[in-house]
Structures are given as C-alpha cells and as structure tokens.
Scaffold this active site. Sequence first.
Site, PDB file in Angstrom:
ATOM      1  N   LYS A 167       0.870  -1.187   0.000  1.00 11.61           N
ATOM      2  CA  LYS A 167       0.000   0.000   0.000  1.00 11.61           C
ATOM      3  C   LYS A 167       0.897   1.225   0.000  1.00 11.61           C
ATOM      4  CE  LYS A 167      -4.485   0.810   0.121  1.00 11.61           C
ATOM      5  NZ  LYS A 167      -5.579  -0.050  -0.363  1.00 11.61           N
TER       6      LYS A 167
HETATM    7  P1  NAD Z   1     -13.119   7.749  -2.855  1.00 13.27           P
HETATM    8  O1  NAD Z   1     -12.142   8.810  -2.555  1.00 13.27           O
HETATM    9  O2  NAD Z   1     -13.566   7.526  -4.269  1.00 13.27           O
HETATM   10  O3  NAD Z   1     -14.467   7.994  -1.986  1.00 13.27           O
HETATM   11  C1  NAD Z   1     -14.449   8.096  -0.600  1.00 13.27           C
HETATM   12  C2  NAD Z   1     -15.840   8.546  -0.151  1.00 13.27           C
HETATM   13  O4  NAD Z   1     -15.894   8.517   1.286  1.00 13.27           O
HETATM   14  C3  NAD Z   1     -16.194   9.985  -0.535  1.00 13.27           C
HETATM   15  O5  NAD Z   1     -17.577  10.082  -0.789  1.00 13.27           O
HETATM   16  C4  NAD Z   1     -15.829  10.795   0.719  1.00 13.27           C
HETATM   17  O6  NAD Z   1     -16.567  11.993   0.844  1.00 13.27           O
HETATM   18  C5  NAD Z   1     -16.217   9.811   1.798  1.00 13.27           C
HETATM   19  N1  NAD Z   1     -15.465  10.005   3.046  1.00 13.27           N
HETATM   20  C6  NAD Z   1     -14.127  10.154   3.184  1.00 13.27           C
HETATM   21  N2  NAD Z   1     -13.821  10.287   4.499  1.00 13.27           N
HETATM   22  C7  NAD Z   1     -14.980  10.193   5.180  1.00 13.27           C
HETATM   23  C8  NAD Z   1     -15.323  10.251   6.546  1.00 13.27           C
HETATM   24  N3  NAD Z   1     -14.395  10.457   7.495  1.00 13.27           N
HETATM   25  N4  NAD Z   1     -16.619  10.103   6.898  1.00 13.27           N
HETATM   26  C9  NAD Z   1     -17.574   9.920   5.950  1.00 13.27           C
HETATM   27  N5  NAD Z   1     -17.313   9.866   4.630  1.00 13.27           N
HETATM   28  C10 NAD Z   1     -16.028   9.988   4.255  1.00 13.27           C
HETATM   29  O7  NAD Z   1     -12.503   6.403  -2.231  1.00 13.27           O
HETATM   30  P2  NAD Z   1     -12.866   4.910  -2.593  1.00 13.27           P
HETATM   31  O8  NAD Z   1     -11.936   4.422  -3.631  1.00 13.27           O
HETATM   32  O9  NAD Z   1     -14.353   4.793  -2.773  1.00 13.27           O
HETATM   33  O10 NAD Z   1     -12.441   4.174  -1.232  1.00 13.27           O
HETATM   34  C11 NAD Z   1     -13.282   4.111  -0.104  1.00 13.27           C
HETATM   35  C12 NAD Z   1     -12.806   2.993   0.793  1.00 13.27           C
HETATM   36  O11 NAD Z   1     -12.811   1.755   0.071  1.00 13.27           O
HETATM   37  C13 NAD Z   1     -11.383   3.146   1.332  1.00 13.27           C
HETATM   38  O12 NAD Z   1     -11.334   2.543   2.621  1.00 13.27           O
HETATM   39  C14 NAD Z   1     -10.571   2.295   0.363  1.00 13.27           C
HETATM   40  O13 NAD Z   1      -9.355   1.845   0.942  1.00 13.27           O
HETATM   41  C15 NAD Z   1     -11.523   1.161   0.120  1.00 13.27           C
HETATM   42  N6  NAD Z   1     -11.288   0.386  -1.102  1.00 13.27           N
HETATM   43  C16 NAD Z   1     -11.241   0.984  -2.335  1.00 13.27           C
HETATM   44  C17 NAD Z   1     -11.066   0.192  -3.466  1.00 13.27           C
HETATM   45  C18 NAD Z   1     -11.096   0.771  -4.849  1.00 13.27           C
HETATM   46  O14 NAD Z   1     -11.033  -0.019  -5.819  1.00 13.27           O
HETATM   47  N7  NAD Z   1     -11.230   2.072  -5.034  1.00 13.27           N
HETATM   48  C19 NAD Z   1     -10.906  -1.188  -3.341  1.00 13.27           C
HETATM   49  C20 NAD Z   1     -10.971  -1.770  -2.075  1.00 13.27           C
HETATM   50  C21 NAD Z   1     -11.167  -0.966  -0.963  1.00 13.27           C
END
Ligand code: NAD
Length: 427
Positions: free
Chosen positions: A117
């Site tokens: 990561k």
């Molecule tokens: P992103 O940046 O596209 O979206 C994040 C969302 O969460 C946004 O709507 C933001 O406003 C909201 N957010 C951020 N901090 C917040 C908080 N403290 N309280 C409430 N809302 C909050 O990110 P993403 O890619 O959707 O990732 C979200 C989660 O999923 C992370 O934990 C990431 O590690 C995990 N994840 C992502 C992927 C991927 O393929 N993108 C894969 C596996 C896991």
Amino acid sequence: MTTHPYADDAMSFKETNPFESMMSRFDEAARLINLDPNIYKILRSPSREITVYIPTFMDDGRIEVFTGYRVQHSFVRGPAKGGIRYAPDVSLDEVRALAAWMTWKCAVVNVPFGGAKGGIVCDPQKMSIGELERMTRRYTAELLDFLGPEKDVPAPDMNTNEQVMAWIMDTFSMHARHTVTAVVTGKPIEIGGSRGRREATGRGILFVTNEACKKFNMDISKTRVVVQGSGNVGGIGAQLMQKEGYKIIAISEIKGGIYNPNGIDVNDALEYLKQNKTYEGYKEADFITNAELLELECDVLVPAATENQITSANADKIKCKILSEGANGPTTAAADQILYDKGIYVIPDILANAGGVTVSYFEWVQDRMGFFWREDEVNSRLKDTMVESFWSVNRYAEKHGVNMRIAAYMLAIDRVAYDLKLRGIYA
Ligand code: NAD
C-alpha cells in the site's frame, strides 16, 4: 491511556490504530490455525517500508515537500499489490496495516499477488491538477527501483483515480524507455486499463451481498440498504445495488448524508452531489450526519468511506442484519465482538471489497498478454471469484465455529503460510 486525536474519549488510541486493529485479528487467526511460530514472526512484519520526501513545484512558484510511503508487506505469492491514497491524515501505521490487509485480501480471493500500500500526506482538495501531477510523478520517480509488473503494482485508492494511474504509468515508462502498462492497474481503458475495473469493487460488494441474502432467504426487493461514502466504492456500489433491485434508503459523503425510508434515486442524488459538492439541500431526502446514518435501521449497511467508523462507541447502536464492508478497516477489532453478539452477519473487508484487486489482477494479466477482454467476460470471471470466495469463507467459518472475519484471516494466513513453507525460508 493515550487518546487518538480523532477518537471518542471513551476509545483508546490502540482501538483506532489500524495496524493494531489488523494485528489483533491476525494474532487471533494465527493462534486458531496453530501457525508455526517462525512463520508467525515473518508474516507479522512487512518485507519493506519506504518513506520518500517529494519536492513539488506549487503553482505559486514555491516548493512544497510532501511525505510519501510505500509499504510492501509480502511477495510470497507474487508481486506486491495495493492502492495509493492521498489524504492529510495518511500515516505509516495506516499504510502498514493497509499493506498487510492486501496480502490477506489477495489470498482470500486466491489471486497470485502479495500485498502493498502507498500514500502521500497531502490535501488533494486544495491542490491543482498540475500540482497533483508533479507530486505524483516525483513520488513515482522516487520509487522507480521498487515498482514494476514483477515487483509491485499500485492501483487507485482514496483520492486517487485513473488519471493518477496514467501519470504513474507514464513516468515509469519514460524511465524504462518503453511503455510498461502492467506497472499499475486501474488505468484508463485506452492505455491498458481493463473494462469493468472502475466498477469492480462496488460490483464485488453486490455479488457477496447477493450471496449473503441467499443464505438468509432475504428478498432483494425488500432489502433496505444504507451506504456510507459516495466515491468509487460507495457511489458505484449503491448504483449497482439499486439496479439489482435493492432499496437504497441512505447515502453519504464526508460532510453528511441523505435519508429517505421510501428509497433514494441514487443516480439523481450522485448527480446532485457532483453539482453541489454536498448533499445538503437535496429536496428528495432528509440531510443527516454520518454518525446518524450508521445507526439507521436497515437490512444491509455498507460502510464504504474510511477506517474506524464502527467502534466500541457505536457498535451496539448498529441495526443492520448484514454488514458488507466496502472500506478497508471500517470496523475496529473491539467492535467485532459487539456486532457478533448482536447477531450481525459481517462480510469482512478483505472479502467484501476484494472485487477491485480481482479485476486489477485481470488487468495485469490482459496487459501482459496484450489481449483485452469484453466487459461481460471480466464481470463473469469476477462473479465466479467473489461467489466462490464468499462460500469458501462461509464454509470455513461454519467448520471452525468462528465469525466470517476471523475465518477470512485464517483462510488467508493458512494459504500464505503454506506457500511460504513450499518456497522455503531464505534466512
Ligand atoms: P473515494 O475517494 O472515491 O471515496 C471516498 C468517499 O468517502 C467519498 O464520498 C468521501 O466523501 C467519503 N469520506 C471520506 N472520508 C470520510 C469520513 N471520514 N466520513 C464519511 N465519509 C467519508 O474512495 P474509494 O476508492 O471509494 O475508497 C473508499 C474505501 O474503500 C477506502 O477505505 C478504500 O481503501 C476502500 N477500497 C477501495 C477500493 C477501490 O477499488 N477504489 C478497493 C478496495 C477498498
């Protein structure tokens, strides 16, 4: 007791430290599978941790020096694999936990990768596109020796996207003097990305939630879903779930969310968010806080925003039947037992959100073949992987009398330990 700056006073720093959260589950799972103490010592530590300082020209002519990390937890089953996130509160402990989670996640869905990561401490909302590009390229240049299709393959995570992956691929390729598409996944389709990658994590959540509903004989059209987060995982996950027939009753982003017990038109709500940068003022639903959203009565709760959302402080107020963890580490180890005692069925992050890394694996394979699949092929292979992994973990949990989270860790650690023993230990 040290108090974490963002934690409720009742919680210790330990509870919200993602590395501690990951380690306490690792330790429990390792004990339950009687893991060889030597293997335990090896798997408990990452293989490599890199810190880089990233000088970046800002638009006003100043140079800002950002701190970046890349933690490579394991190479036992293949190249290290894992996302890169940009956020002001990125820390080495967080990246270290996320790297280990990637090792376990890849093992749960049986893709031939280790775990890594990365992250940069920055506030992307306050940076211009040019600043983000220069910072990304210099971060990549600092890591040139450690990245590559056979070494470590980054992907998007919080606040990084296809464009960021394109810059990393281009910077790496410029130094290699030829185009190396397989150095990152989650790229734009035009330059070696895979069809279906953008939606893969949300689609994976849909597939495992469908299986959990089957397990509990739940009718999808009557299943009320609450989603925290409106980004790649939460936003797309909510869209796909609505299309499948689920009733999405609430969705949020960082500043708050919206709730309508009769259902929300997700596409319309996301369009409103895009235009207004907030859900506040959206006429078709009530504005609520993220804390209120998590405690809504529903059938499926999908925390898809960030870590430490369900803790010992609010776990007893969670009212869903199924918790499908879209985010990494949304639930602390201390909250696990409370949820379990309440009879909530948890589909743990390392299973529920593994759709992203699964299609990243497909992207890496396609890049290396130079032959690209149709979207329906990608989606059907993803479905096979997610459905099979869901039932493997479920069977393992039933066989060993443990919850789904510990079962997923046990299965993953068992696979990595087995492969490590086969390779032998070069010590
Ligand atoms: P992103 O940046 O596209 O979206 C994040 C969302 O969460 C946004 O709507 C933001 O406003 C909201 N957010 C951020 N901090 C917040 C908080 N403290 N309280 C409430 N809302 C909050 O990110 P993403 O890619 O959707 O990732 C979200 C989660 O999923 C992370 O934990 C990431 O590690 C995990 N994840 C992502 C992927 C991927 O393929 N993108 C894969 C596996 C896991």
